[in-house]
Design a protein around this motif. Structure first.
Motif, PDB file in Angstrom:
ATOM      1  N   ASP A  97      -3.617  11.694   6.946  1.00 15.96           N
ATOM      2  CA  ASP A  97      -2.898  12.122   5.750  1.00 15.96           C
ATOM      3  C   ASP A  97      -2.839  10.996   4.715  1.00 15.96           C
ATOM      4  O   ASP A  97      -3.399   9.920   4.901  1.00 15.96           O
ATOM      5  N   ASN A  98      -2.150  11.268   3.647  1.00 19.85           N
ATOM      6  CA  ASN A  98      -2.209  10.378   2.484  1.00 19.85           C
ATOM      7  C   ASN A  98      -1.491   9.052   2.698  1.00 19.85           C
ATOM      8  O   ASN A  98      -1.537   8.180   1.836  1.00 19.85           O
ATOM      9  N   HIS A  99      -0.829   8.867   3.838  1.00 20.95           N
ATOM     10  CA  HIS A  99      -0.166   7.597   4.088  1.00 20.95           C
ATOM     11  C   HIS A  99      -1.113   6.560   4.688  1.00 20.95           C
ATOM     12  O   HIS A  99      -0.725   5.418   4.912  1.00 20.95           O
ATOM     13  N   TYR A 100      -2.341   6.966   4.922  1.00 10.49           N
ATOM     14  CA  TYR A 100      -3.333   6.053   5.472  1.00 10.49           C
ATOM     15  C   TYR A 100      -4.253   5.547   4.373  1.00 10.49           C
ATOM     16  O   TYR A 100      -4.634   6.278   3.479  1.00 10.49           O
TER      17      TYR A 100
ATOM     18  N   ALA B  33       2.213   8.444  -1.561  1.00 10.90           N
ATOM     19  CA  ALA B  33       2.058   7.086  -1.045  1.00 10.90           C
ATOM     20  C   ALA B  33       1.337   6.272  -2.101  1.00 10.90           C
ATOM     21  O   ALA B  33       0.561   6.812  -2.895  1.00 10.90           O
ATOM     22  N   PHE B  35      -0.772   2.532  -3.013  1.00 14.41           N
ATOM     23  CA  PHE B  35      -1.584   1.453  -2.484  1.00 14.41           C
ATOM     24  C   PHE B  35      -1.971   0.498  -3.609  1.00 14.41           C
ATOM     25  O   PHE B  35      -2.142   0.913  -4.756  1.00 14.41           O
ATOM     26  N   LYS B  50       0.652  -1.245   0.943  1.00 11.72           N
ATOM     27  CA  LYS B  50       0.923   0.177   0.732  1.00 11.72           C
ATOM     28  C   LYS B  50       2.412   0.454   0.914  1.00 11.72           C
ATOM     29  O   LYS B  50       3.124  -0.311   1.568  1.00 11.72           O
ATOM     30  N   SER B  52       5.397   4.022   0.810  1.00  6.51           N
ATOM     31  CA  SER B  52       5.753   5.401   0.506  1.00  6.51           C
ATOM     32  C   SER B  52       7.268   5.561   0.471  1.00  6.51           C
ATOM     33  O   SER B  52       7.770   6.686   0.306  1.00  6.51           O
ATOM     34  N   SER B  94      -1.607   8.293  -3.861  1.00 10.39           N
ATOM     35  CA  SER B  94      -2.172   9.216  -2.890  1.00 10.39           C
ATOM     36  C   SER B  94      -1.204  10.381  -2.686  1.00 10.39           C
ATOM     37  O   SER B  94      -0.038  10.165  -2.337  1.00 10.39           O
ATOM     38  N   LEU B  95      -1.719  11.585  -2.908  1.00  6.02           N
ATOM     39  CA  LEU B  95      -0.877  12.768  -2.835  1.00  6.02           C
ATOM     40  C   LEU B  95      -0.972  13.432  -1.466  1.00  6.02           C
ATOM     41  O   LEU B  95      -1.895  13.183  -0.701  1.00  6.02           O
ATOM     42  N   SER B  96      -0.056  14.332  -1.208  1.00  5.50           N
ATOM     43  CA  SER B  96      -0.017  14.991   0.098  1.00  5.50           C
ATOM     44  C   SER B  96      -1.197  15.937   0.308  1.00  5.50           C
ATOM     45  O   SER B  96      -1.459  16.348   1.439  1.00  5.50           O
ATOM     46  N   ASN B  98      -4.117  14.872  -0.135  1.00  3.56           N
ATOM     47  CA  ASN B  98      -5.145  13.864   0.126  1.00  3.56           C
ATOM     48  C   ASN B  98      -6.023  13.555  -1.075  1.00  3.56           C
ATOM     49  O   ASN B  98      -7.064  12.914  -0.931  1.00  3.56           O
ATOM     50  N   ARG B  99      -5.625  13.969  -2.263  1.00  2.00           N
ATOM     51  CA  ARG B  99      -6.254  13.478  -3.469  1.00  2.00           C
ATOM     52  C   ARG B  99      -5.671  12.102  -3.741  1.00  2.00           C
ATOM     53  O   ARG B  99      -4.483  11.859  -3.582  1.00  2.00           O
TER      54      ARG B  99
END
Lengths: 113, 112
Positions: A97-100, B33, B35, B50, B52, B94-96, B98-99
């Motif tokens: 997911d987007n936290h990686y 999140a 980065f 990083k 979040s 970074s969005l949920s 995954n973009r």
């Protein structure tokens, strides 16, 4: 540590030529991305994929096709290359997911004459 | 739409002095999140740090950043810049779904 490889590392072609850039990751990451990097524009997303057979359109997709054949392999296709596609291309993979974070390959420098 | 803004294309600082690279963002997503990626000359980008969690400071390699959702910012700072910090720095959202959205990058030059 994640390993992402790209081939070729350098490519020169002519306008109208057909080019395929290859990317392979060996850490079972779900997501893979293709970017181009140009001075003044940063990293721009071309296409990305959630897994084998999946393809998502990015921000600058015109003139590019992509295909994810396996979890490891992601290809970028330029079927009628133009000088505007001269750029440095990076492939990246991401675990889940987007936290990686994303892990980038070494890049392919493409020149279209 | 979703976007990331890095206001400075080039930041020049003298070795030993503090440095701050600005990053602001725009999004309607709640699960996000952030980065910072660093790209050294002739290398690929790599993650620097990083976050979040709102208002939580994150640190790595002497750099630190705090996500502030109230001001939509995730600035990168270091108290004492080193010559080896010279590189191109990207802020990324970074969005949920995954973009991921990258800023245009800030070139940091540290002078002796």
């Amino acid at each position: 540590e994640a390993a992402v490889t790209q081939s070729p590392r350098n490519k020169v072609t002519v306008t109208g030529g057909n080019v395929t850039l290859s990317c392979r990751q060996t850490n079972s990451h779900n997501y893979m991305y293709w970017y181009r990097q140009d001075t003044g524009h940063g990293l721009r997303l071309i296409h990305y994929s959630y897994g084998a057979g999946n393809l998502q359109i990015g921000d600058v997709p015109d003139g590019y096709k992509a295909t994810r054949t396996t979890q490891e392999d992601f290809f970028l296709l330029l079927e009628l290359a133009s000088p505007s596609q001269t750029s440095l291309y990076f492939c990246a993979s991401q675990f889940r997911d987007n936290h990686y974070e994303q892990y980038f390959g070494p890049g392919t420098r493409l020149t279209v004459l | 739409g979703d976007s990331v803004t890095q206001t400075e294309g080039l930041v020049t600082v003298t070795e030993g002095l503090p440095v701050k690279l600005n990053c602001t963002y725009q999004t309607t997503y709640l699960t996000i999140a952030f980065f910072w990626y660093v790209q050294y000359l002739n290398e690929a980008p790599q993650v620097l740090l990083k976050s979040s969690t709102d208002n939580k400071r994150t640190e790595h390699q002497g750099f630190h950043a705090t996500l502030h959702k109230s001001s939509s910012s995730f600035h990168l700072q270091k108290s004492s810049a080193q010559l080896s910090d010279s590189a191109l720095y990207y802020c990324a959202l970074s969005l949920s779904n995954n973009r991921i959205f990258f800023g245009d990058g800030t070139q940091l030059v540290v002078k002796p």
